[in-house]
Motif scaffolding. Structure first.
Motif, PDB file in Angstrom:
ATOM      1  N   GLN A 162      92.533  16.538  38.656  1.00  0.00           N
ATOM      2  CA  GLN A 162      91.471  15.390  38.749  1.00  0.00           C
ATOM      3  C   GLN A 162      90.225  16.293  38.110  1.00  0.00           C
ATOM      4  N   LEU A 163      89.731  17.785  38.490  1.00  0.00           N
ATOM      5  CA  LEU A 163      88.707  18.094  37.770  1.00  0.00           C
ATOM      6  C   LEU A 163      88.766  18.449  36.507  1.00  0.00           C
ATOM      7  N   GLN A 164      90.083  18.838  36.026  1.00  0.00           N
ATOM      8  CA  GLN A 164      90.305  19.322  34.696  1.00  0.00           C
ATOM      9  C   GLN A 164      90.326  18.180  33.874  1.00  0.00           C
ATOM     10  N   SER A 165      90.798  16.690  34.310  1.00  0.00           N
ATOM     11  CA  SER A 165      90.621  15.593  33.469  1.00  0.00           C
ATOM     12  C   SER A 165      89.220  15.090  33.369  1.00  0.00           C
ATOM     13  N   LEU A 166      88.350  15.410  34.314  1.00  0.00           N
ATOM     14  CA  LEU A 166      86.847  14.650  34.486  1.00  0.00           C
ATOM     15  C   LEU A 166      86.088  15.747  33.433  1.00  0.00           C
ATOM     16  N   PHE A 167      86.385  17.139  33.428  1.00  0.00           N
ATOM     17  CA  PHE A 167      85.486  18.016  32.745  1.00  0.00           C
ATOM     18  C   PHE A 167      85.941  17.836  31.113  1.00  0.00           C
ATOM     19  N   ASN A 168      87.348  17.149  31.073  1.00  0.00           N
ATOM     20  CA  ASN A 168      87.676  16.930  29.395  1.00  0.00           C
ATOM     21  C   ASN A 168      87.012  15.479  29.198  1.00  0.00           C
ATOM     22  N   THR A 169      86.267  14.794  30.000  1.00  0.00           N
ATOM     23  CA  THR A 169      85.530  13.528  29.646  1.00  0.00           C
ATOM     24  C   THR A 169      84.225  14.026  29.086  1.00  0.00           C
ATOM     25  N   PRO A 170      83.846  13.370  28.147  1.00  0.00           N
ATOM     26  CA  PRO A 170      82.374  13.370  27.480  1.00  0.00           C
ATOM     27  C   PRO A 170      81.583  13.054  28.605  1.00  0.00           C
ATOM     28  N   HIS A 171      80.334  13.401  28.667  1.00  0.00           N
ATOM     29  CA  HIS A 171      79.023  13.312  29.614  1.00  0.00           C
ATOM     30  C   HIS A 171      79.742  12.883  31.057  1.00  0.00           C
ATOM     31  N   TYR A 172      80.412  13.580  31.736  1.00  0.00           N
ATOM     32  CA  TYR A 172      80.886  13.436  32.990  1.00  0.00           C
ATOM     33  C   TYR A 172      79.302  13.551  34.062  1.00  0.00           C
ATOM     34  N   SER A 173      79.429  13.118  35.029  1.00  0.00           N
ATOM     35  CA  SER A 173      78.118  13.137  36.014  1.00  0.00           C
ATOM     36  C   SER A 173      78.394  14.163  36.965  1.00  0.00           C
ATOM     37  N   PRO A 174      77.347  14.774  37.487  1.00  0.00           N
ATOM     38  CA  PRO A 174      77.515  15.822  38.645  1.00  0.00           C
ATOM     39  C   PRO A 174      78.243  15.069  40.059  1.00  0.00           C
ATOM     40  N   GLU A 175      77.690  13.859  39.838  1.00  0.00           N
ATOM     41  CA  GLU A 175      78.085  12.970  41.273  1.00  0.00           C
ATOM     42  C   GLU A 175      79.798  12.898  41.219  1.00  0.00           C
ATOM     43  N   SER A 176      80.258  12.526  39.902  1.00  0.00           N
ATOM     44  CA  SER A 176      81.839  12.458  39.815  1.00  0.00           C
ATOM     45  C   SER A 176      82.399  13.798  40.256  1.00  0.00           C
ATOM     46  N   VAL A 177      81.975  14.659  39.933  1.00  0.00           N
ATOM     47  CA  VAL A 177      82.273  16.060  40.204  1.00  0.00           C
ATOM     48  C   VAL A 177      82.192  16.315  41.765  1.00  0.00           C
ATOM     49  N   CYS A 178      81.262  15.818  42.469  1.00  0.00           N
ATOM     50  CA  CYS A 178      81.049  16.012  43.824  1.00  0.00           C
ATOM     51  C   CYS A 178      81.849  14.876  44.689  1.00  0.00           C
ATOM     52  N   LYS A 179      82.098  14.090  44.121  1.00  0.00           N
ATOM     53  CA  LYS A 179      83.085  13.039  44.642  1.00  0.00           C
ATOM     54  C   LYS A 179      84.625  13.614  44.838  1.00  0.00           C
ATOM     55  N   ILE A 180      85.247  14.148  43.911  1.00  0.00           N
ATOM     56  CA  ILE A 180      86.302  14.882  43.873  1.00  0.00           C
ATOM     57  C   ILE A 180      86.313  16.086  45.119  1.00  0.00           C
ATOM     58  N   VAL A 181      85.214  16.763  44.826  1.00  0.00           N
ATOM     59  CA  VAL A 181      85.124  18.096  45.562  1.00  0.00           C
ATOM     60  C   VAL A 181      85.237  17.488  47.229  1.00  0.00           C
ATOM     61  N   GLU A 182      84.437  16.547  47.464  1.00  0.00           N
ATOM     62  CA  GLU A 182      84.075  15.978  48.986  1.00  0.00           C
ATOM     63  C   GLU A 182      85.573  15.463  49.440  1.00  0.00           C
ATOM     64  N   ALA A 183      86.147  14.833  48.617  1.00  0.00           N
ATOM     65  CA  ALA A 183      87.583  14.109  49.112  1.00  0.00           C
ATOM     66  C   ALA A 183      88.466  15.313  49.411  1.00  0.00           C
ATOM     67  N   ASP A 184      88.353  16.459  49.095  1.00  0.00           N
ATOM     68  CA  ASP A 184      89.219  17.623  49.493  1.00  0.00           C
ATOM     69  C   ASP A 184      88.564  18.515  50.348  1.00  0.00           C
ATOM     70  N   ILE A 185      88.763  18.471  51.766  1.00  0.00           N
ATOM     71  CA  ILE A 185      88.373  19.051  52.921  1.00  0.00           C
ATOM     72  C   ILE A 185      88.062  20.652  52.804  1.00  0.00           C
ATOM     73  N   ALA A 186      89.468  21.115  52.413  1.00  0.00           N
ATOM     74  CA  ALA A 186      89.598  22.487  52.289  1.00  0.00           C
ATOM     75  C   ALA A 186      88.955  23.267  51.213  1.00  0.00           C
ATOM     76  N   LEU A 187      88.866  22.299  50.273  1.00  0.00           N
ATOM     77  CA  LEU A 187      88.050  22.720  48.996  1.00  0.00           C
ATOM     78  C   LEU A 187      86.455  22.789  49.199  1.00  0.00           C
ATOM     79  N   THR A 188      86.182  21.902  49.932  1.00  0.00           N
ATOM     80  CA  THR A 188      84.717  21.569  50.514  1.00  0.00           C
ATOM     81  C   THR A 188      84.208  22.844  51.093  1.00  0.00           C
ATOM     82  N   THR A 189      85.040  23.165  52.014  1.00  0.00           N
ATOM     83  CA  THR A 189      84.796  24.470  52.920  1.00  0.00           C
ATOM     84  C   THR A 189      84.737  25.613  51.930  1.00  0.00           C
ATOM     85  N   GLU A 190      85.541  25.815  51.103  1.00  0.00           N
ATOM     86  CA  GLU A 190      85.439  27.267  50.475  1.00  0.00           C
ATOM     87  C   GLU A 190      84.392  27.150  49.302  1.00  0.00           C
TER      88      GLU A 190
END
Length: 407
Positions: free
Chosen positions: A148-176
């Motif tokens: 999901q992150l790779q796909s988003l980063f390949n998208t022009p003009h992605y927003s920081p909010e969209s990155v946070c949404k992906i990270v926050e949906a993954d509890i283990a990743l959020t913790t780390e």
């Protein structure tokens, strides 16, 4: 001679590939199939090094084809062509593909992907280990959050909010993510509790590396004591990356190198994670030998498995299409002296950081240790006098990580 299979239901596409590649790569043995069933029929009589298939085909689509190919030719590198690379839900259905290329795909991108895949076989000589890495369902594709992150980063003009949404949906990743950004590397005087703040600090490469490591760790379903080993490995890899980054900054290495080192440090032991996740009992034998005989872990791994974690990790990252410098750093992080160079680089920083991190952990546990750092190598690159300063840096990071892991 290398055997490459291309699968597409469009005869014009296959003809174009045949015409272009025959000229560009005359040393490849090219095979073409216009359907999934035709490809499977060819696979009964011919082994393929690389399989490249379109995803949308009538009857058996590319996903179903690669699922079958994974069973009958498990060590083949599997690449899928899709026009839906930005569709996260679609990507999550793709389990058996190692790499995803967006359509239309230019010649150079396709050639580079195939050539990188072919070169991997030279890096990992053991057919058994190639099959382990290429065939394990948990390793066939990168973890979902990474995709999901790779796909988003390949998208022009992605927003920081969209990155946070992906990270926050993954509890283990959020913790780390929060744990890493509160480490000494970022020199923050106040605690970072906001995911958005942490994401801005990490940068996309380190964030993706962390998502990979956490995703593989989370997919482990082995014994509890082995799961604890994986968790320690995850934190130790973070610590190595942070220590290496601080050492790189202290040595005034280029800015881009300093930014890349934390993610390389985390990825450097992804091969160990693979072995723990798939061969836990044998890894117990390996770690016991390391402790009892005081031999390098990569030597014990090679004698047990036919390959060590540097080669295995580099092979996996190559399957997933990581850049050559990252693959090289992972492959040589225990033996930087085998690479031709006369000055300190990212691999040197990782090499020193991992040794110092291990030595400090042993000393803090009340043990005694004799350093295995190759001083002749450091002398060769003009850095033998830096050990004391680097040790001080490693101690600071070690102390910080003790606080973080006890929180």
């Amino acid at each position: 001679m290398h055997h490459i299979l291309f699968v597409d239901d469009d005869a014009n596409v296959l003809q174009g590939l045949r015409r272009r590649l025959k000229t560009l790569r005359p040393d490849w043995n090219l095979h073409f199939a216009n359907s999934g069933s035709a490809a499977l029929g060819m696979a009964k009589d011919q082994s393929f090094d690389v399989i490249v298939t379109d995803i949308q085909m009538p009857g058996m689509d590319g996903v179903a084809l690669l699922e079958e190919m994974q069973k009958i030719q498990p060590d083949a590198v599997r690449i899928i062509l899709t026009g839906h690379a930005s569709n996260d839900s679609y990507l999550r259905t793709i389990g058996p593909a190692h790499q995803f290329l967006s359509k239309p795909c230019d010649n150079q991108t396709l050639l580079d992907s195939i050539e990188n895949a072919l070169s991997l076989r030279q890096r990992l000589q053991s057919p058994e280990m190639r099959t382990l890495v290429a065939n394990a369902k948990s390793l066939a594709s990168p973890p979902d959050t990474y995709l999901q992150l790779q796909s988003l980063f390949n998208t022009p003009h992605y927003s920081p909010e969209s990155v946070c949404k992906i990270v926050e949906a993954d509890i283990a990743l959020t913790t780390e993510v929060l744990k890493l950004t509160n480490s000494s590397y970022f020199a923050i005087t106040q605690k970072v509790s906001s995911v958005s703040h942490a994401v801005r600090m990490l940068g996309m490469e380190t964030l993706k590396a962390l998502a990979l490591f956490i995703g593989i760790y989370r997919g482990f379903d082995g014994p509890r004591n082995q799961a604890a080993n994986l968790k320690r490995l995850c934190h130790r890899s973070q610590q190595i990356g942070v220590t290496a980054a601080l050492i790189a900054e202290y040595e005034k290495l280029p800015r881009e190198v300093c930014h890349a080192v934390p993610s390389i440090g985390m990825l450097s032991h992804i091969g160990t994670l693979i072995l723990y996740a798939n061969r836990p009992d044998e890894m117990k034998l390996v770690t016991d030998r390391v402790e009892q005989e005081n031999i390098p872990i990569e030597k014990a791994e090679e004698e047990q498995f036919g390959a060590g974690h540097p080669e295995i990790g580099a092979y996996l990252l190559g399957l997933w299409g990581f850049p050559a410098p990252v693959i090289q750093a992972v492959a040589y992080h225990h033996r930087p002296m085998d690479l031709p160079h006369k000055e300190m680089n990212a691999v040197t920083a990782i090499y020193v950081a991992q040794h110092l991190t291990r030595e400090i952990a042993i000393i803090d546990a009340g043990g005694a240790v004799e350093s295995d750092i190759d001083l002749a190598y450091l002398e060769q690159i003009g850095k033998a006098s830096r050990i004391e300063e680097w040790t001080s840096i490693a101690r600071i990071v070690s102390g910080k990580y003790k606080q973080l892991t006890n929180d």
